[in-house]
Design a protein around this motif. Structure first.
Motif, PDB file in Angstrom:
ATOM      1  N   SER A  38       0.815  -1.219   0.000  1.00 56.49           N
ATOM      2  CA  SER A  38       0.000   0.000   0.000  1.00 56.49           C
ATOM      3  C   SER A  38       0.847   1.266   0.000  1.00 56.49           C
ATOM      4  N   VAL A  39       2.096   1.196   0.513  1.00 56.93           N
ATOM      5  CA  VAL A  39       2.946   2.394   0.543  1.00 56.93           C
ATOM      6  C   VAL A  39       3.981   2.397  -0.582  1.00 56.93           C
ATOM      7  N   THR A  40       4.037   1.328  -1.362  1.00 59.83           N
ATOM      8  CA  THR A  40       4.991   1.249  -2.465  1.00 59.83           C
ATOM      9  C   THR A  40       4.617   2.256  -3.552  1.00 59.83           C
ATOM     10  N   ARG A  41       5.583   3.041  -3.948  1.00 55.31           N
ATOM     11  CA  ARG A  41       5.375   3.997  -5.034  1.00 55.31           C
ATOM     12  C   ARG A  41       6.343   3.680  -6.178  1.00 55.31           C
ATOM     13  N   THR A  42       7.557   4.180  -6.068  1.00 56.43           N
ATOM     14  CA  THR A  42       8.553   3.958  -7.123  1.00 56.43           C
ATOM     15  C   THR A  42       9.572   2.912  -6.720  1.00 56.43           C
ATOM     16  N   VAL A  43      10.037   2.974  -5.472  1.00 58.62           N
ATOM     17  CA  VAL A  43      11.014   2.001  -4.977  1.00 58.62           C
ATOM     18  C   VAL A  43      10.284   0.719  -4.585  1.00 58.62           C
ATOM     19  N   PRO A  44      10.700  -0.445  -5.102  1.00 62.62           N
ATOM     20  CA  PRO A  44      10.049  -1.712  -4.713  1.00 62.62           C
ATOM     21  C   PRO A  44      10.229  -1.964  -3.209  1.00 62.62           C
ATOM     22  N   LEU A  45       9.137  -2.389  -2.555  1.00 58.38           N
ATOM     23  CA  LEU A  45       9.183  -2.670  -1.116  1.00 58.38           C
ATOM     24  C   LEU A  45       8.629  -4.067  -0.860  1.00 58.38           C
ATOM     25  N   PRO A  46       9.350  -5.101  -1.279  1.00 55.24           N
ATOM     26  CA  PRO A  46       8.847  -6.462  -1.096  1.00 55.24           C
ATOM     27  C   PRO A  46       8.890  -6.884   0.373  1.00 55.24           C
ATOM     28  N   HIS A  47       8.074  -7.885   0.696  1.00 56.30           N
ATOM     29  CA  HIS A  47       8.102  -8.455   2.045  1.00 56.30           C
ATOM     30  C   HIS A  47       8.708  -9.846   1.966  1.00 56.30           C
ATOM     31  N   ASN A  48       9.740 -10.096   2.758  1.00 55.84           N
ATOM     32  CA  ASN A  48      10.357 -11.416   2.825  1.00 55.84           C
ATOM     33  C   ASN A  48      10.941 -11.605   4.212  1.00 55.84           C
ATOM     34  N   GLU A  49      11.604 -12.712   4.425  1.00 52.60           N
ATOM     35  CA  GLU A  49      12.102 -13.018   5.765  1.00 52.60           C
ATOM     36  C   GLU A  49      13.159 -12.027   6.237  1.00 52.60           C
ATOM     37  N   TYR A  50      13.951 -11.465   5.293  1.00 49.37           N
ATOM     38  CA  TYR A  50      14.987 -10.509   5.675  1.00 49.37           C
ATOM     39  C   TYR A  50      14.356  -9.198   6.147  1.00 49.37           C
ATOM     40  N   VAL A  51      13.345  -8.765   5.420  1.00 48.47           N
ATOM     41  CA  VAL A  51      12.631  -7.541   5.804  1.00 48.47           C
ATOM     42  C   VAL A  51      11.913  -7.749   7.128  1.00 48.47           C
ATOM     43  N   GLN A  52      11.283  -8.919   7.280  1.00 48.45           N
ATOM     44  CA  GLN A  52      10.514  -9.188   8.498  1.00 48.45           C
ATOM     45  C   GLN A  52      11.410  -9.168   9.738  1.00 48.45           C
ATOM     46  N   GLN A  53      12.631  -9.642   9.589  1.00 53.70           N
ATOM     47  CA  GLN A  53      13.558  -9.629  10.728  1.00 53.70           C
ATOM     48  C   GLN A  53      13.767  -8.212  11.241  1.00 53.70           C
ATOM     49  N   TYR A  54      13.905  -7.255  10.324  1.00 51.27           N
ATOM     50  CA  TYR A  54      14.117  -5.875  10.740  1.00 51.27           C
ATOM     51  C   TYR A  54      12.829  -5.198  11.198  1.00 51.27           C
ATOM     52  N   ILE A  55      11.713  -5.603  10.639  1.00 46.83           N
ATOM     53  CA  ILE A  55      10.444  -5.090  11.160  1.00 46.83           C
ATOM     54  C   ILE A  55      10.294  -5.510  12.617  1.00 46.83           C
ATOM     55  N   ASP A  56      10.598  -6.775  12.898  1.00 49.22           N
ATOM     56  CA  ASP A  56      10.500  -7.281  14.281  1.00 49.22           C
ATOM     57  C   ASP A  56      11.421  -6.507  15.227  1.00 49.22           C
ATOM     58  N   ILE A  57      12.603  -6.127  14.723  1.00 51.87           N
ATOM     59  CA  ILE A  57      13.548  -5.364  15.542  1.00 51.87           C
ATOM     60  C   ILE A  57      13.033  -3.944  15.759  1.00 51.87           C
TER      61      ILE A  57
END
Length: 467
Positions: free
Chosen positions: A69-88
């Motif tokens: 929903s917030v993706t505009r020009t830069v791709p913002l995929p969700h994966n395990e690497y991203v989730q690790q930092y979201i959790d942090i």
């Protein structure tokens, strides 16, 4: 007949045991399933069926939808690497509360620079990963400011560093330099995630990773990038998520001390922030927060090169006093602009400690309350030079400690050949001046200059006997 009856009894017994065992296994299996929410399959031929936690699946899907929903020009995929930092990050509620508060002041600055270079607005969130929006942030290798520019890169993109200013700490100038870098990186690499990775480790490292992976997909080349960069892009995506969905994680904005309504003026004299703060009846630290790139808290403007100073929104009552201060030159005749040398720790390690040419070695005795910055400002040199000359690993110094300084020799101005000259700076004392010259004492300086008392005035020219 008896044999048949016997076999029937045996089969019946076997059947009963088998049924009883199966019921026990079934009961045990049902209990295990209920307690652990997994299916136990004793069949070693077929693939065991594992029921994933439906709550976890639902949460991950929500994160993906929110990033989409917030993706505009830069791709913002969700994966395990991203989730690790979201959790942090979602656990760092105070930090992100502070980021929201600071964003009210800094984001409009970043957004304008990015827009002027046609760079996606999402890039502004990199400042959270880089420096937590702290203009005074310095990394272990010397990257400085909100956008964490290394000395060489900052200079290449037009940032000025000298003994008075470090434009890497200027949110406006550094934002335009960062935008220019991203323009060049995207033109070369053709992908925003790769351009962001290049901002961390350099375009050369990214190109080498592309060659090794045979791909231009960040997630494909990730394994060939430096370790820090592998996590840099996922951390950026996580920062975008948390800043946009803080409310979903009980993160509330913390008010910052930044003054949001400001004016800008051009100054063509040397004037201290302290003098400006005094006439505006405000705290000097609040004014320095608006102008963090002035290292000595002095706006070093000249008629040929005026300097910008950011002020709180001015009132008509402030204008007369401010006009007087801005037109009262506070330079003492000894103020010179000296271009800064590199503070890139990696480059300094490669260099041998060399003695500057045309210099005199002086020793400075540290007094109570002094730090390296104060000593460096006193002699018009850089803190990093002091550290290198004295083999210091940190900025910590103690009273009584002697520091070796390679001070540039003062040019004699109409003085007898047997004397050197010294121009008195603000805050100088006779004992401190005596320490700078071999053989000089307080008494000899008084005698040579016919000083009845120890009083000194900035700009005064003293004769110093050659030792």
């Amino acid at each position: 007949m008896i044999k048949k009856l016997l076999f029937t009894c045996i089969y019946a017994l076997i059947g009963f045991v088998t049924t009883s065992s199966a019921q026990q296994i079934l009961k045990a299996d049902s209990l295990y399933k209920k307690q652990n929410n997994v299916f136990v399959n004793t069949d070693t031929v077929s693939v065991p069926l594992a029921i994933e936690n439906p709550l976890l699946l639902n949460q991950n899907y929500i994160y993906k939808l929110r990033l989409d929903s917030v993706t505009r020009t830069v791709p913002l995929p969700h994966n395990e690497y991203v989730q690790q930092y979201i959790d942090i990050y979602v656990k760092r509620k105070d930090m992100f509360g502070k980021m929201h508060g600071l964003s009210d002041y800094y984001f409009p600055i970043f957004e304008k620079a990015l827009k002027d270079y046609n760079i996606p607005q999402e890039v502004k969130y990199l400042t959270i990963v880089e420096s937590q929006m702290n203009p005074h942030a310095i990394s272990r290798v010397g990257a400085t400011g909100i956008w964490q520019f290394m000395f060489g890169t900052g200079k290449a993109y037009g940032l000025k560093m000298d003994n008075y200013v470090d434009e890497r700490k200027d949110p406006i100038q550094a934002s335009y330099a960062a935008a220019a870098y991203f323009r060049d990186a995207f033109e070369e690499l053709g992908d925003w995630l790769l351009a962001i990775a290049a901002y961390n480790c350099g375009k050369g490292n990214v190109n080498r990773a592309i060659d090794k992976a045979g791909s231009r997909d960040f997630w494909e080349i990730r394994q060939f990038l430096p370790k820090e960069t592998r996590n840099y892009v996922p951390a950026f995506i996580a920062a975008v998520y948390v800043m946009n969905y803080s409310g979903k994680h009980q993160i509330t904005e913390l008010a910052s001390n930044m003054i949001l309504k400001t004016d800008t003026m051009q100054v063509n004299h040397f004037v201290s922030l302290q003098s400006i703060a005094k006439v505006l009846d405000m705290d000097e630290s609040a004014l320095f927060a608006l102008n963090p790139w002035y290292k000595k808290k002095i706006v070093n403007g000249t008629a040929d090169l005026p300097k910008r100073v950011i002020l709180p929104k001015l009132k008509s009552a402030d204008l007369a006093g401010l006009y007087d201060v801005l037109n009262n030159d506070e330079s003492d005749g000894s103020m010179r602009i000296i271009e800064a040398s590199t503070d890139d720790v990696r480059e300094l390690r490669k260099k041998k400690v060399t003695v500057p040419t045309s210099t005199a070695i002086v020793y400075h005795k540290v007094i109570s309350g002094q730090n390296l910055t104060a000593v460096a400002n006193k002699y018009g040199i850089e803190v990093q030079d002091l550290k290198v000359w004295n083999g210091l690993k940190s900025k910590t110094i103690v009273p009584g400690q002697k520091l070796k300084i390679y001070a540039k020799k003062t040019v004699a101005l109409k003085a007898p050949a047997s004397y050197l000259t010294y121009i008195v700076k603000r805050g100088d004392t006779l004992s401190e001046i005596a320490e700078k010259f071999n053989g000089a004492t307080v008494q000899s300086i008084r005698k040579d200059n016919q000083l009845a008392k120890a009083g000194l005035q900035p700009g005064m020219v003293l004769k110093i006997s050659k030792g």
